[in-house]
Scaffold this motif. Structure first.
Motif, mmCIF file in Angstrom:
data_model
loop_
_atom_site.group_PDB
_atom_site.id
_atom_site.type_symbol
_atom_site.label_atom_id
_atom_site.label_comp_id
_atom_site.label_asym_id
_atom_site.label_seq_id
_atom_site.Cartn_x
_atom_site.Cartn_y
_atom_site.Cartn_z
ATOM 1 N N LEU A 195 0.816 -1.219 0.000
ATOM 2 C CA LEU A 195 0.000 0.000 0.000
ATOM 3 C C LEU A 195 0.851 1.271 0.000
ATOM 4 O O LEU A 195 0.381 2.334 -0.421
ATOM 5 N N LYS A 196 2.089 1.155 0.463
ATOM 6 C CA LYS A 196 2.981 2.320 0.498
ATOM 7 C C LYS A 196 3.653 2.592 -0.846
ATOM 8 O O LYS A 196 4.254 3.647 -1.033
ATOM 9 N N ILE A 197 3.560 1.630 -1.767
ATOM 10 C CA ILE A 197 4.170 1.822 -3.087
ATOM 11 C C ILE A 197 3.355 2.857 -3.860
ATOM 12 O O ILE A 197 2.129 2.719 -3.993
ATOM 13 N N PRO A 198 3.975 3.909 -4.377
ATOM 14 C CA PRO A 198 3.221 5.004 -5.006
ATOM 15 C C PRO A 198 2.520 4.638 -6.313
ATOM 16 O O PRO A 198 1.390 5.046 -6.561
ATOM 17 N N SER A 199 3.166 3.853 -7.170
ATOM 18 C CA SER A 199 2.583 3.564 -8.486
ATOM 19 C C SER A 199 1.676 2.333 -8.448
ATOM 20 O O SER A 199 1.935 1.375 -7.721
ATOM 21 N N ALA A 200 0.623 2.381 -9.261
ATOM 22 C CA ALA A 200 -0.319 1.260 -9.333
ATOM 23 C C ALA A 200 0.338 0.024 -9.944
ATOM 24 O O ALA A 200 0.088 -1.108 -9.517
ATOM 25 N N SER A 201 1.182 0.252 -10.952
ATOM 26 C CA SER A 201 1.865 -0.885 -11.596
ATOM 27 C C SER A 201 2.831 -1.556 -10.628
ATOM 28 O O SER A 201 2.965 -2.787 -10.620
ATOM 29 N N GLY A 202 3.502 -0.749 -9.788
ATOM 30 C CA GLY A 202 4.409 -1.314 -8.782
ATOM 31 C C GLY A 202 3.665 -2.160 -7.777
ATOM 32 O O GLY A 202 4.141 -3.228 -7.369
ATOM 33 N N LYS A 203 2.487 -1.692 -7.362
ATOM 34 C CA LYS A 203 1.656 -2.465 -6.436
ATOM 35 C C LYS A 203 1.232 -3.790 -7.056
ATOM 36 O O LYS A 203 1.269 -4.841 -6.411
ATOM 37 N N ARG A 204 0.832 -3.718 -8.323
ATOM 38 C CA ARG A 204 0.360 -4.920 -9.001
ATOM 39 C C ARG A 204 1.470 -5.946 -9.176
ATOM 40 O O ARG A 204 1.275 -7.140 -8.925
ATOM 41 N N VAL A 205 2.639 -5.513 -9.569
ATOM 42 C CA VAL A 205 3.778 -6.424 -9.771
ATOM 43 C C VAL A 205 4.204 -7.053 -8.453
ATOM 44 O O VAL A 205 4.460 -8.266 -8.369
ATOM 45 N N THR A 206 4.256 -6.251 -7.403
ATOM 46 C CA THR A 206 4.681 -6.766 -6.097
ATOM 47 C C THR A 206 3.685 -7.773 -5.548
ATOM 48 O O THR A 206 4.062 -8.835 -5.043
ATOM 49 N N PHE A 207 2.406 -7.450 -5.660
ATOM 50 C CA PHE A 207 1.392 -8.360 -5.115
ATOM 51 C C PHE A 207 1.305 -9.653 -5.911
ATOM 52 O O PHE A 207 0.984 -10.712 -5.364
ATOM 53 N N SER A 208 1.621 -9.591 -7.218
ATOM 54 C CA SER A 208 1.555 -10.797 -8.051
ATOM 55 C C SER A 208 2.563 -11.847 -7.611
ATOM 56 O O SER A 208 2.362 -13.045 -7.835
ATOM 57 N N THR A 209 3.652 -11.421 -6.965
ATOM 58 C CA THR A 209 4.650 -12.385 -6.484
ATOM 59 C C THR A 209 4.153 -13.160 -5.273
ATOM 60 O O THR A 209 4.716 -14.193 -4.922
ATOM 61 N N CYS A 210 3.097 -12.667 -4.618
ATOM 62 C CA CYS A 210 2.606 -13.298 -3.386
ATOM 63 C C CYS A 210 1.194 -13.859 -3.516
ATOM 64 O O CYS A 210 0.787 -14.686 -2.700
ATOM 65 N N SER A 211 0.440 -13.401 -4.519
ATOM 66 C CA SER A 211 -0.967 -13.761 -4.609
ATOM 67 C C SER A 211 -1.180 -15.262 -4.785
ATOM 68 O O SER A 211 -2.134 -15.833 -4.239
ATOM 69 N N SER A 212 -0.294 -15.933 -5.549
ATOM 70 C CA SER A 212 -0.439 -17.375 -5.770
ATOM 71 C C SER A 212 -0.345 -18.137 -4.459
ATOM 72 O O SER A 212 -1.180 -19.007 -4.150
ATOM 73 N N HIS A 213 0.676 -17.809 -3.681
ATOM 74 C CA HIS A 213 0.862 -18.480 -2.398
ATOM 75 C C HIS A 213 -0.296 -18.183 -1.456
ATOM 76 O O HIS A 213 -0.753 -19.049 -0.709
ATOM 77 N N LEU A 214 -0.803 -16.965 -1.489
ATOM 78 C CA LEU A 214 -1.919 -16.577 -0.625
ATOM 79 C C LEU A 214 -3.172 -17.369 -0.951
ATOM 80 O O LEU A 214 -3.928 -17.768 -0.049
ATOM 81 N N MET A 215 -3.418 -17.634 -2.220
ATOM 82 C CA MET A 215 -4.574 -18.431 -2.631
ATOM 83 C C MET A 215 -4.462 -19.866 -2.130
ATOM 84 O O MET A 215 -5.431 -20.439 -1.615
ATOM 85 N N VAL A 216 -3.273 -20.458 -2.263
ATOM 86 C CA VAL A 216 -3.049 -21.827 -1.782
ATOM 87 C C VAL A 216 -3.259 -21.902 -0.279
ATOM 88 O O VAL A 216 -3.906 -22.822 0.242
#
Length: 302
Positions: A223-244
């Motif tokens: 949430l502290k990352i200023p750009s929307a694309s940066g937020k999306r890229v960062t969260f994509s590295t964790c979203s798979s594990h979070l779903m599992v």
């Protein structure tokens, strides 16, 4: 009273309708084959592609190997019983299946927690990640998860194996799970249930809490990352594990972290299908579809 030793159990499984059993056999067989192939592909791609020799993908490799073992503990016997007229399992076979199921399940809890910690370091402390998450640190976490699971599963299985089951040997389930075995026993299961409940309470919520805290810090950092694309890229590295994590813990905590007498038999079976048959398939599907680094490595390997 006289107690007759039970040498084998009969698994009631699902519907007695032969057409339903054949349909279920075909569905489960397809899922099992896809699960084995998908997880083996993950193991081989991570091993063959040098760019994937990072702790995150090596943890994924461990998880894939565990899923192969986990589902193989349950599904082959389930498939054979769906077609067999005599749906039985020996007492020793039942206790062995119970032990592998419990110990591998506990190991998965610790592995998922270790993977969450790895993602926490990568997102929240990227400058220190390579210093903290070294090969030695990864090895300790991975080996520690397996060793803890192997030894923690001994006590509940040993206590259940020492119960008396008299002459009634019908297990209202499709594999040797804790709850139906406790219901089947003609011994006083109060102490055994209490010990299993305490172990479940120590393992499942504690690992889930560690995972939850890791992702809470990850979300706050994103949430502290200023750009929307940066937020999306960062969260994509964790979203798979979070779903599992969400799928696995949601089903296992629902079943095991509450008294066994409150469980409906049909509901128990339905939820058990999720974490023994469906969840091991979701692991390769989720990780392969949502991880671009793995997709590129898979294309290169093929």
């Amino acid at each position: 009273t006289n107690v007759t030793a039970v040498l084998e159990f009969k698994l009631l499984g699902f519907s007695s309708n032969p057409y339903c059993q054949i349909l279920l056999f075909m569905v489960v067989m397809v899922i099992y084959i896809l699960t084995i192939l998908g997880n083996i592909i993950i193991i081989l791609v991570v091993k063959l592609e040098p760019k994937l020799h990072s702790p995150m993908f090596r943890f994924l490799q461990n998880l894939s190997f565990l899923e192969v073992c986990y589902t193989t503990t349950i599904v082959p016997k389930m498939l054979s019983n769906l077609l067999a007229k005599r749906k039985s399992i020996s007492f020793s076979g039942c206790m062995a299946q119970l032990y592998y199921f419990v110990s591998l399940g506990i190991t998965e809890c610790y592995l998922l927690a270790a993977m969450a910690y790895d993602r926490f370091l990568a997102v929240c402390q990227p400058l220190q990640y390579s210093v903290v998450m070294t090969d030695e640190s990864y090895t300790r976490l991975a080996v520690g998860s397996w060793v803890t699971g192997v030894f923690t599963g001994v006590l509940p299985c040993l206590m259940i194996s020492r119960l008396h089951f008299c002459s009634y040997n019908l297990i209202d389930h499709f594999f040797c799970d804790i709850s139906p075995l406790l219901k089947l026993s003609c011994s006083d299961t109060t102490v055994t249930e209490a010990v299993i409940f305490v172990i479940s309470l120590l393992v499942l919520p504690s690992c889930f809490l560690l995972t939850l805290v890791s992702y809470l810090f990850i979300i706050l950092t994103i949430l502290k990352i200023p750009s929307a694309s940066g937020k999306r890229v960062t969260f994509s590295t964790c979203s798979s594990h979070l779903m599992v994590v969400t799928i696995y813990y949601g089903t296992t905590i629902f079943i095991y972290v509450r008294p066994t007498y409150g469980l409906s038999s049909d509901l128990n079976k339905a939820v058990a299908v999720l974490y023994t048959v469906v969840t091991p398939l979701l692991n390769p599907v989720i990780y392969s579809l949502r991880n671009k680094a793995f997709q590129k490595a898979l294309e290169k390997t093929l």
